[in-house]
Design a protein around this motif. Sequence first.
Motif, PDB file in Angstrom:
ATOM      1  N   LEU A 133      51.125  20.931 -27.724  1.00  0.00           N
ATOM      2  CA  LEU A 133      49.685  20.902 -27.966  1.00  0.00           C
ATOM      3  C   LEU A 133      49.341  20.945 -29.450  1.00  0.00           C
ATOM      4  O   LEU A 133      48.192  20.666 -29.835  1.00  0.00           O
ATOM      5  N   ARG A 134      50.321  21.299 -30.300  1.00  0.00           N
ATOM      6  CA  ARG A 134      50.064  21.309 -31.738  1.00  0.00           C
ATOM      7  C   ARG A 134      50.133  19.924 -32.357  1.00  0.00           C
ATOM      8  O   ARG A 134      49.757  19.744 -33.518  1.00  0.00           O
ATOM      9  N   GLU A 135      50.572  18.936 -31.585  1.00  0.00           N
ATOM     10  CA  GLU A 135      50.679  17.563 -32.098  1.00  0.00           C
ATOM     11  C   GLU A 135      49.349  16.843 -31.894  1.00  0.00           C
ATOM     12  O   GLU A 135      49.236  15.887 -31.131  1.00  0.00           O
ATOM     13  N   THR A 136      48.338  17.290 -32.603  1.00  0.00           N
ATOM     14  CA  THR A 136      46.971  16.844 -32.344  1.00  0.00           C
ATOM     15  C   THR A 136      46.791  15.343 -32.558  1.00  0.00           C
ATOM     16  O   THR A 136      46.143  14.666 -31.742  1.00  0.00           O
ATOM     17  N   GLU A 137      47.309  14.819 -33.640  1.00  0.00           N
ATOM     18  CA  GLU A 137      47.142  13.386 -33.921  1.00  0.00           C
ATOM     19  C   GLU A 137      47.864  12.538 -32.881  1.00  0.00           C
ATOM     20  O   GLU A 137      47.351  11.508 -32.449  1.00  0.00           O
ATOM     21  N   ARG A 138      49.039  12.962 -32.469  1.00  0.00           N
ATOM     22  CA  ARG A 138      49.795  12.187 -31.481  1.00  0.00           C
ATOM     23  C   ARG A 138      49.108  12.224 -30.120  1.00  0.00           C
ATOM     24  O   ARG A 138      49.077  11.222 -29.396  1.00  0.00           O
ATOM     25  N   ILE A 139      48.546  13.379 -29.771  1.00  0.00           N
ATOM     26  CA  ILE A 139      47.806  13.472 -28.515  1.00  0.00           C
ATOM     27  C   ILE A 139      46.631  12.505 -28.534  1.00  0.00           C
ATOM     28  O   ILE A 139      46.354  11.820 -27.546  1.00  0.00           O
ATOM     29  N   ARG A 140      45.963  12.425 -29.672  1.00  0.00           N
ATOM     30  CA  ARG A 140      44.854  11.458 -29.786  1.00  0.00           C
ATOM     31  C   ARG A 140      45.368  10.034 -29.557  1.00  0.00           C
ATOM     32  O   ARG A 140      44.782   9.263 -28.775  1.00  0.00           O
ATOM     33  N   ASP A 168      53.212  28.771 -39.998  1.00  0.00           N
ATOM     34  CA  ASP A 168      52.532  28.199 -41.149  1.00  0.00           C
ATOM     35  C   ASP A 168      51.140  27.770 -40.727  1.00  0.00           C
ATOM     36  O   ASP A 168      50.908  27.355 -39.591  1.00  0.00           O
ATOM     37  N   GLU A 169      50.187  27.808 -41.633  1.00  0.00           N
ATOM     38  CA  GLU A 169      48.795  27.513 -41.310  1.00  0.00           C
ATOM     39  C   GLU A 169      48.606  26.168 -40.608  1.00  0.00           C
ATOM     40  O   GLU A 169      47.837  26.080 -39.645  1.00  0.00           O
ATOM     41  N   PRO A 170      49.295  25.095 -40.991  1.00  0.00           N
ATOM     42  CA  PRO A 170      49.081  23.830 -40.271  1.00  0.00           C
ATOM     43  C   PRO A 170      49.462  23.882 -38.788  1.00  0.00           C
ATOM     44  O   PRO A 170      49.057  23.014 -38.024  1.00  0.00           O
ATOM     45  N   ARG A 171      50.237  24.888 -38.395  1.00  0.00           N
ATOM     46  CA  ARG A 171      50.682  24.981 -37.007  1.00  0.00           C
ATOM     47  C   ARG A 171      50.074  26.181 -36.296  1.00  0.00           C
ATOM     48  O   ARG A 171      50.401  26.441 -35.136  1.00  0.00           O
ATOM     49  N   SER A 172      49.214  26.946 -36.957  1.00  0.00           N
ATOM     50  CA  SER A 172      48.648  28.148 -36.351  1.00  0.00           C
ATOM     51  C   SER A 172      47.630  27.785 -35.280  1.00  0.00           C
ATOM     52  O   SER A 172      47.080  26.677 -35.274  1.00  0.00           O
ATOM     53  N   PRO A 173      47.343  28.716 -34.357  1.00  0.00           N
ATOM     54  CA  PRO A 173      46.328  28.429 -33.339  1.00  0.00           C
ATOM     55  C   PRO A 173      44.979  28.028 -33.926  1.00  0.00           C
ATOM     56  O   PRO A 173      44.342  27.088 -33.456  1.00  0.00           O
ATOM     57  N   ALA A 174      44.534  28.743 -34.964  1.00  0.00           N
ATOM     58  CA  ALA A 174      43.239  28.412 -35.574  1.00  0.00           C
ATOM     59  C   ALA A 174      43.253  26.999 -36.141  1.00  0.00           C
ATOM     60  O   ALA A 174      42.264  26.255 -36.014  1.00  0.00           O
ATOM     61  N   VAL A 176      45.147  24.470 -35.102  1.00  0.00           N
ATOM     62  CA  VAL A 176      45.190  23.511 -33.990  1.00  0.00           C
ATOM     63  C   VAL A 176      43.793  23.301 -33.417  1.00  0.00           C
ATOM     64  O   VAL A 176      43.368  22.163 -33.151  1.00  0.00           O
ATOM     65  N   VAL A 177      43.047  24.391 -33.226  1.00  0.00           N
ATOM     66  CA  VAL A 177      41.685  24.274 -32.713  1.00  0.00           C
ATOM     67  C   VAL A 177      40.823  23.491 -33.688  1.00  0.00           C
ATOM     68  O   VAL A 177      40.059  22.590 -33.300  1.00  0.00           O
ATOM     69  N   ARG A 178      40.937  23.799 -34.975  1.00  0.00           N
ATOM     70  CA  ARG A 178      40.129  23.110 -35.995  1.00  0.00           C
ATOM     71  C   ARG A 178      40.455  21.619 -36.045  1.00  0.00           C
ATOM     72  O   ARG A 178      39.554  20.771 -36.081  1.00  0.00           O
ATOM     73  N   GLU A 179      41.743  21.283 -36.010  1.00  0.00           N
ATOM     74  CA  GLU A 179      42.141  19.877 -36.070  1.00  0.00           C
ATOM     75  C   GLU A 179      41.661  19.113 -34.840  1.00  0.00           C
ATOM     76  O   GLU A 179      41.211  17.965 -34.938  1.00  0.00           O
ATOM     77  N   THR A 180      41.774  19.754 -33.676  1.00  0.00           N
ATOM     78  CA  THR A 180      41.308  19.106 -32.451  1.00  0.00           C
ATOM     79  C   THR A 180      39.810  18.862 -32.505  1.00  0.00           C
ATOM     80  O   THR A 180      39.329  17.766 -32.178  1.00  0.00           O
ATOM     81  N   ALA A 181      39.049  19.875 -32.939  1.00  0.00           N
ATOM     82  CA  ALA A 181      37.596  19.726 -33.036  1.00  0.00           C
ATOM     83  C   ALA A 181      37.225  18.602 -34.002  1.00  0.00           C
ATOM     84  O   ALA A 181      36.285  17.841 -33.756  1.00  0.00           O
ATOM     85  N   ASP A 182      37.969  18.486 -35.095  1.00  0.00           N
ATOM     86  CA  ASP A 182      37.683  17.445 -36.087  1.00  0.00           C
ATOM     87  C   ASP A 182      37.921  16.042 -35.533  1.00  0.00           C
ATOM     88  O   ASP A 182      37.299  15.077 -35.984  1.00  0.00           O
ATOM     89  N   GLY A 187      29.121  15.476 -29.826  1.00  0.00           N
ATOM     90  CA  GLY A 187      28.705  15.841 -28.477  1.00  0.00           C
ATOM     91  C   GLY A 187      29.815  16.433 -27.633  1.00  0.00           C
ATOM     92  O   GLY A 187      29.602  16.718 -26.455  1.00  0.00           O
ATOM     93  N   SER A 188      30.980  16.630 -28.234  1.00  0.00           N
ATOM     94  CA  SER A 188      32.121  17.184 -27.508  1.00  0.00           C
ATOM     95  C   SER A 188      32.049  18.710 -27.477  1.00  0.00           C
ATOM     96  O   SER A 188      31.239  19.331 -28.175  1.00  0.00           O
ATOM     97  N   PHE A 189      32.939  19.295 -26.658  1.00  0.00           N
ATOM     98  CA  PHE A 189      32.973  20.745 -26.512  1.00  0.00           C
ATOM     99  C   PHE A 189      34.396  21.263 -26.653  1.00  0.00           C
ATOM    100  O   PHE A 189      35.356  20.555 -26.339  1.00  0.00           O
ATOM    101  N   MET A 190      34.506  22.507 -27.113  1.00  0.00           N
ATOM    102  CA  MET A 190      35.771  23.230 -27.175  1.00  0.00           C
ATOM    103  C   MET A 190      35.667  24.438 -26.250  1.00  0.00           C
ATOM    104  O   MET A 190      34.696  25.205 -26.320  1.00  0.00           O
TER     105      MET A 190
END
Length: 277
Positions: A133-140, A168-174, A176-182, A187-190
């Motif tokens: 789930l941390r692979e945000t760009e690939r999931i997109r 490391d910060e690029p892989r932290s939960p916060a 991951v949430v920030r990158e996904t939201a971006d 109109g999307s939701f988290m």
Amino acid sequence: MELGQDPHTPLIDMHTPSVARMYDWLLGGVENYASDRAACAELLRIAPSTQLLARNNRAFLRRVVRILVEDYGIQQFLDHGSGLPTQDNVHEVAQRAHPDCKVAYIDNDPMVLAHARTMLDENAGTVVVHADLRETERIRRETEPFLDWEQPIAALFVSVLHCIPDGDEPRSPAAVVRETADLLPDGSFMVVCQLVSDDPVVRQDVTKLMDVATHGHWGRVREPHEVRRYFDGLEILDPGLVDVVDWRPDGPPPRAQDRPTDWVEWGGVARVPARRG
């Protein structure tokens, strides 16, 4: 349909507890092994209300998906760390509310993937993405053929971020949430919740148990103020960030005996703000 990595399912390790299989057992499922049940027994010794917590969390998931479809018109979902198929999976709840709903399930647990192939392939409104789930760009990228990334999407991180170490910060939960939201359209939701406790002994003992039992496939039990960070820059919906049993319950507020006491699933739902310009 499955997207992502090697189409052949990795070997399932029956001797190392899996968070997905432990959750299955806590919900009364049968897709688990002796190692999972032993780990659950130890977990219940440390935090006796864990089984109640799991059931309340599943009820929250059903409730929030239905409300997002019925009240906010969401018809696309990204379910991160989806876990083993069970009763009232996300696509079943969503499609009861609107038959055109689509759900992309994201997971990297071999047993989850094996079951997803057999149970979800029959539904054209679902896809399974084999990814961390941390692979945000690939999931997109993987979901672009399936989801319409010009239309609102609800990204679900329900009871999964405690499995992610701070690192490391690029892989932290916060992060991951920030990158996904971006990445999400306007109109999307988290939807975000994770295990928290005000008791330092519970936080320490559960974190140690799960880290050892899963051979490092675990993060930690956190405190509410840490989860609040995940929502920075997002528009939090009423009733705010709460124990999930208090997030828009279908009936009267839960009685004291219906609330976990050792730890809780804490979080809420937020709208992704419109991009300026």
